[in-house]
Structures are given as structure tokens and as C-alpha cells.
Design a protein around this motif. Structure first.
Motif, PDB file in Angstrom:
ATOM      1  N   THR A  36       0.839  -1.213   0.000  1.00  0.00           N
ATOM      2  CA  THR A  36       0.000   0.000   0.000  1.00  0.00           C
ATOM      3  C   THR A  36       0.865   1.252   0.000  1.00  0.00           C
ATOM      4  OG1 THR A  36      -1.775  -1.152   1.173  1.00  0.00           O
ATOM      5  CG2 THR A  36      -1.785   1.262   1.247  1.00  0.00           C
ATOM      6  N   VAL A  37       1.909   1.274   0.839  1.00  0.00           N
ATOM      7  CA  VAL A  37       2.819   2.426   0.905  1.00  0.00           C
ATOM      8  C   VAL A  37       3.601   2.566  -0.400  1.00  0.00           C
ATOM      9  CG1 VAL A  37       4.866   3.351   2.047  1.00  0.00           C
ATOM     10  CG2 VAL A  37       3.000   2.377   3.404  1.00  0.00           C
ATOM     11  N   ALA A  38       4.103   1.437  -0.921  1.00  0.00           N
ATOM     12  CA  ALA A  38       4.839   1.471  -2.183  1.00  0.00           C
ATOM     13  C   ALA A  38       3.965   2.008  -3.305  1.00  0.00           C
ATOM     14  CB  ALA A  38       5.359   0.073  -2.520  1.00  0.00           C
ATOM     15  N   ALA A  39       2.679   1.590  -3.324  1.00  0.00           N
ATOM     16  CA  ALA A  39       1.755   2.063  -4.356  1.00  0.00           C
ATOM     17  C   ALA A  39       1.556   3.569  -4.238  1.00  0.00           C
ATOM     18  CB  ALA A  39       0.419   1.335  -4.227  1.00  0.00           C
ATOM     19  N   ARG A  40       1.385   4.067  -2.974  1.00  0.00           N
ATOM     20  CA  ARG A  40       1.163   5.495  -2.765  1.00  0.00           C
ATOM     21  C   ARG A  40       2.356   6.307  -3.272  1.00  0.00           C
ATOM     22  NH1 ARG A  40       0.748   5.604   2.601  1.00  0.00           N
ATOM     23  NH2 ARG A  40      -1.359   4.748   2.480  1.00  0.00           N
ATOM     24  N   ARG A  41       3.573   5.810  -3.091  1.00  0.00           N
ATOM     25  CA  ARG A  41       4.771   6.525  -3.555  1.00  0.00           C
ATOM     26  C   ARG A  41       4.768   6.700  -5.072  1.00  0.00           C
ATOM     27  NH1 ARG A  41       9.236   3.131   0.015  1.00  0.00           N
ATOM     28  NH2 ARG A  41       8.795   4.129   2.033  1.00  0.00           N
ATOM     29  N   GLN A  42       4.186   5.728  -5.773  1.00  0.00           N
ATOM     30  CA  GLN A  42       4.161   5.775  -7.239  1.00  0.00           C
ATOM     31  C   GLN A  42       2.872   6.392  -7.779  1.00  0.00           C
ATOM     32  OE1 GLN A  42       6.897   5.020  -8.916  1.00  0.00           O
ATOM     33  NE2 GLN A  42       7.851   4.495  -6.946  1.00  0.00           N
ATOM     34  N   GLY A  43       1.964   6.794  -6.880  1.00  0.00           N
ATOM     35  CA  GLY A  43       0.727   7.415  -7.320  1.00  0.00           C
ATOM     36  C   GLY A  43      -0.334   6.438  -7.753  1.00  0.00           C
TER      37      GLY A  43
END
Length: 314
Positions: free
Chosen positions: A25-32
Motif C-alpha cells: 500500500t505504501v509502495a503504491a502510494r509513492r508511485q501514485g
């Protein structure tokens, strides 16, 4: 043998972030991305590689042994991609600071240097970087060709007419004057020289395609009745060569007042008034029709119009 297409860089970044301890979830948020979209990107990469990269459970996603290996390999790829992105950004910024200008000889010698100097000073005062300017000095026909071929983003002409495939903006005017040596018979005339006598006299001239020559010939053609200029006594490639030739006893010349100002002030040349001939010509900025000036080219054009007092309506 064709090479396989490169892997999805975003999926690799997601994998590296998860391998570094971030949740999907955090990794996805970093990439938008949403968590669901990020999971789909990684799943597509898994199908393409034929290996499982993430172990998914109710507690989240963790990298498999293969996933950790691929994440390690991906570091160099992602680092190279980042360097490429920075380099391309620098290249794009450099291109925005570069401008290629083509200008008619008189303008290139006497006006463009002033406009470039004041523009650089304006940029420096605002903390901007110095622009990269390429100036080509040629005759008016050469300016038109350079702009048409894209060799110059913007051109500066000194001819009364502009080809229909170019867009023009008048930024000033230049007066042509008839000049002779101090010992020439016309130097002592008490009144204006008749236009017909001027037209019948072979002059020291620039080559065909020169804006100065074309402006003079068109000025005679606009008379009623129209006159045709005689063939030149001599054709020379630069205004400096013409000034020296005339001053040392050569045939008279019709030249830019800007180009002859110093010689007239010093008495090396004498101006002769001409009856009924309008020898004022426009100075114009030109570009290819249907194209937009961008970056440094637009900025310089706006600066010239500001300096010349012709900015309103741009």
C-alpha cells in the motif's frame, strides 16, 4: 533474433520498495497508484517473468526469494533510468535556453548585437542563465531560406515584403540613403536628385537577394510611372566593402542610414537627397507560419519588441 521488451519500471520500483520493507500500500502510494493497481502491475510482471515475486496473504505482501533476487538486479536498472531522466531533463532545459537566429546583414551587424546584449543583461539581473545564441548573418533571401528549413527559429528581415509562408511582426524601420564620396558631383547639388536620374545611374550594390537592394528596387517600382533600377556598377558582399568603395571614388550607393552613420558624421560620405522616392523600409521578425516560438526564441522576440516599443498586441 529480437530482444525481449524491457520490464515495467514501475513494477520494479514497487518490488524494490516492498523488498526494502514497505507495504504494498505504501509502495503504491509513492508511485501514485492504488494498492489494487500496484498489485496488478506486479502480477503482470510475474506472468511475464514466469516467477512469483510477492507472497500475498491477509497480512500483506512480502517478497519471495526470487522476488528479492529480482529486486537486487533491478537496482542498477532503476538507477540508470533515474540518471537518464535527469539527463533528458537537462537536455530539455538546455534546448529551451538555446536560440538560433538568422538576420539580414545590416541588422545582424548593427542591431541584433544590441538586442542580444540587453537581453542577456536582463536575464542576468533576474538571476537567469546566459542563453546559448547562434546568429547567422546573411542576405534577406538567406534568412528566408534558413527559417523555412528550420535552421533558424526566428529571422530578422529588412525587406518591404515577406513571403506568404512566413509570419512577420514589424519591430522598427530603417531609412535608406543615397551616399557619394565628398568629391562626387552629386555631393554639391543644391536640390534633391531626380528619381529618374538615380534609376538611370549604375550604383555600387549588394548582390541580388539583399534586402537593401530589393528595398531600393521596389521603391523605384512604386513610383508613378514606375522606374527600373540600372544594373549595378559593382556588386559587393558587405556594407563595409560598399562604404569603402564609395568613399574612395566608386559609384554611388543606396545604403542603410544605420550602416553609414559613422561615415556620414566623419565626412567620409555625403548624403544626397532624392526627390519623391520613399526609401524607408520595415524591420521585421519572421517565423514559419503555423508554428509557435517557444523557450529562448520566444523570450528574445518579446524582448526585442519591448525594446523597440512594439510589444502591445503580442
Amino acid at each position: 533474433m529480437s530482444l525481449p521488451a524491457p520490464p515495467d519500471l514501475i513494477a520494479l520500483r514497487l518490488l524494490v520498495d516492498v523488498a526494502d520493507g514497505a507495504s504494498l500500500t505504501v509502495a503504491a502510494r509513492r508511485q501514485g497508484f492504488t494498492q489494487q493497481a500496484a498489485s496488478s502491475r506486479v502480477a503482470a510482471l510475474e506472468r511475464r517473468l514466469g516467477v512469483t515475486l510477492l507472497e500475498r496473504s491477509t497480512r500483506g505482501a512480502t517478497p519471495t526469494a526470487s522476488g528479492r533476487v529480482v529486486a537486487g538486479w533491478a537496482l542498477d536498472v532503476l538507477d540508470a533510468a533515474d540518471r537518464l531522466g535527469v539527463s533528458l531533463g537537462t537536455l530539455r532545459a538546455d534546448a529551451q535556453l538555446a536560440v538560433r537566429i538568422a538576420a539580414s546583414m545590416t541588422v545582424a551587424e548593427h542591431l541584433v548585437p544590441r538586442w542580444l546584449t540587453s537581453w542577456r543583461a536582463e536575464r542576468a539581473a533576474a538571476g537567469g542563465a546566459a542563453p546559448d545564441v547562434t546568429l547567422t548573418a546573411t542576405n534577406s533571401a538567406g534568412v528566408v531560406d534558413a527559417v523555412r528549413r528550420g535552421e533558424a527559429a526566428i529571422g530578422v528581415l529588412e525587406t518591404p515584403s515577406v513571403p506568404a509562408d512566413l509570419e512577420a511582426r514589424t519591430v522598427g524601420h530603417d531609412e535608406l540613403v543615397l551616399v557619394v564620396a565628398p568629391g562626387h558631383p552629386w555631393a554639391s547639388l543644391r536640390g534633391p536628385l531626380p528619381a529618374a536620374e538615380l534609376a538611370a545611374t549604375p550604383l555600387t550594390s549588394r548582390e541580388r537577394g539583399s534586402g537593401t537592394r530589393l528595398a531600393y528596387e521596389q521603391a523605384l517600382e512604386r513610383l508613378d510611372p514606375p522606374l527600373v533600377a540600372s544594373a549595378p556598377a559593382a556588386e559587393l558582399p558587405t556594407a563595409a566593402a560598399i562604404r569603402v568603395t564609395v568613399a574612395t571614388g566608386g559609384a554611388p550607393a543606396v545604403m542603410s542610414r544605420i550602416a553609414t552613420a559613422d561615415d556620414l558624421a566623419a565626412g567620409r560620405l555625403v548624403e544626397v537627397a532624392v526627390a519623391d522616392v520613399d526609401l524607408v523600409r520595415p524591420l521585421t521578425l519572421v517565423k514559419r507560419r503555423g508554428t509557435a516560438l517557444t523557450g529562448a526564441a520566444r523570450e528574445w522576440a518579446l524582448h526585442v519588441m519591448t525594446v523597440q516599443g512594439t510589444l502591445p498586441g503580442v
